[in-house]
Design a protein around this motif. Structure first.
Motif, short mmCIF file in Angstrom:
data_model
loop_
_atom_site.label_atom_id
_atom_site.label_comp_id
_atom_site.label_asym_id
_atom_site.label_seq_id
_atom_site.Cartn_x
_atom_site.Cartn_y
_atom_site.Cartn_z
N GLU A 130 0.83 -1.21 0.00
CA GLU A 130 0.00 0.00 0.00
C GLU A 130 0.87 1.25 0.00
OE1 GLU A 130 -2.97 2.33 3.06
OE2 GLU A 130 -2.91 0.14 3.17
N GLU A 131 1.89 1.26 0.85
CA GLU A 131 2.78 2.42 0.92
C GLU A 131 3.58 2.58 -0.38
OE1 GLU A 131 2.61 4.67 3.14
OE2 GLU A 131 1.43 3.64 4.66
N ALA A 132 4.01 1.49 -0.98
CA ALA A 132 4.73 1.56 -2.26
C ALA A 132 3.83 2.17 -3.34
CB ALA A 132 5.23 0.19 -2.68
N GLY A 133 2.55 1.85 -3.29
CA GLY A 133 1.61 2.45 -4.23
C GLY A 133 1.52 3.96 -4.06
N GLU A 134 1.66 4.42 -2.82
CA GLU A 134 1.64 5.86 -2.58
C GLU A 134 2.90 6.53 -3.12
OE1 GLU A 134 0.64 6.58 1.53
OE2 GLU A 134 -1.18 5.38 1.36
N VAL A 135 4.03 5.81 -3.13
CA VAL A 135 5.24 6.33 -3.78
C VAL A 135 4.96 6.50 -5.27
CG1 VAL A 135 7.64 5.85 -4.41
CG2 VAL A 135 6.84 5.32 -2.11
N ALA A 136 4.38 5.48 -5.88
CA ALA A 136 4.08 5.55 -7.31
C ALA A 136 3.12 6.69 -7.62
CB ALA A 136 3.48 4.21 -7.78
N GLU B 52 7.02 9.61 1.14
CA GLU B 52 6.39 8.31 0.88
C GLU B 52 7.40 7.17 0.94
OE1 GLU B 52 3.32 7.95 1.07
OE2 GLU B 52 2.54 9.96 0.65
N LEU B 53 8.62 7.42 0.46
CA LEU B 53 9.68 6.40 0.56
C LEU B 53 10.01 6.12 2.02
CD1 LEU B 53 12.03 7.42 -2.37
CD2 LEU B 53 10.75 5.26 -2.16
N CYS B 54 10.03 7.16 2.84
CA CYS B 54 10.26 6.96 4.27
C CYS B 54 9.15 6.11 4.88
CB CYS B 54 10.37 8.30 4.99
SG CYS B 54 11.90 9.18 4.64
N ASP B 55 7.91 6.34 4.43
CA ASP B 55 6.80 5.51 4.92
C ASP B 55 6.99 4.05 4.54
OD1 ASP B 55 5.51 7.64 6.11
OD2 ASP B 55 4.01 7.88 4.51
N VAL B 56 7.48 3.80 3.33
CA VAL B 56 7.74 2.41 2.90
C VAL B 56 8.79 1.77 3.80
CG1 VAL B 56 8.68 0.94 1.05
CG2 VAL B 56 7.08 2.77 0.49
N ILE B 57 9.89 2.50 4.04
CA ILE B 57 10.96 1.96 4.86
C ILE B 57 10.47 1.69 6.28
CG2 ILE B 57 13.20 2.51 5.92
CD1 ILE B 57 13.73 4.18 3.27
N LEU B 58 9.77 2.65 6.87
CA LEU B 58 9.28 2.48 8.23
C LEU B 58 8.27 1.34 8.32
CD1 LEU B 58 9.25 3.37 11.15
CD2 LEU B 58 7.58 5.14 10.53
#
Length: 104
Positions: free
Chosen positions: A37-43, A68-74
């Motif tokens: 879901e978070e990766a989709g937000e990066v896209a 958004e990348l920080c959200d993916v990592i976290l």
């Protein structure tokens, strides 16, 4: 990095307490799925930077992509900490493995 992992553990505990009641297996699965879901937000943010959707225009900045990348990592850190009691050690071992394999 120690402070970061302590914060991740606090987030895991918060999720364990505040989420709807579910089995530990379901909680772990949902946390892993949250990464997608978070990766989709990066896209979505990249499309917004590039104006890739003519209907929406260019409504994001590279700072949005960074957040958004920080959200993916976290989110991935929280998922890992939900899978193993020593997520920090597991992550550090994996970083060392990848560095050795890639950098020699």
């Amino acid at each position: 990095m120690e402070h970061t992992w302590a914060t991740v553990q606090r987030l895991v505990a918060w999720l364990d307490t505040e989420s709807r009641p579910m089995t530990p297996e379901v909680a772990r699965l949902l946390r892993v799925l949250k990464i997608s879901e978070e990766a989709g937000e990066v896209a979505e943010a990249i499309h917004g930077v590039m104006g890739g959707n003519p209907r929406k225009g260019a409504g994001h900045t590279w700072a949005d992509v960074e957040r958004e990348l920080c959200d993916v990592i976290l989110t991935a850190m929280v998922a890992l900490a939900s899978l193993t009691p020593d997520a920090r050690k597991r992550f550090e071992e994996h970083v060392a493995y990848v560095a050795d394999r890639s950098l020699g």
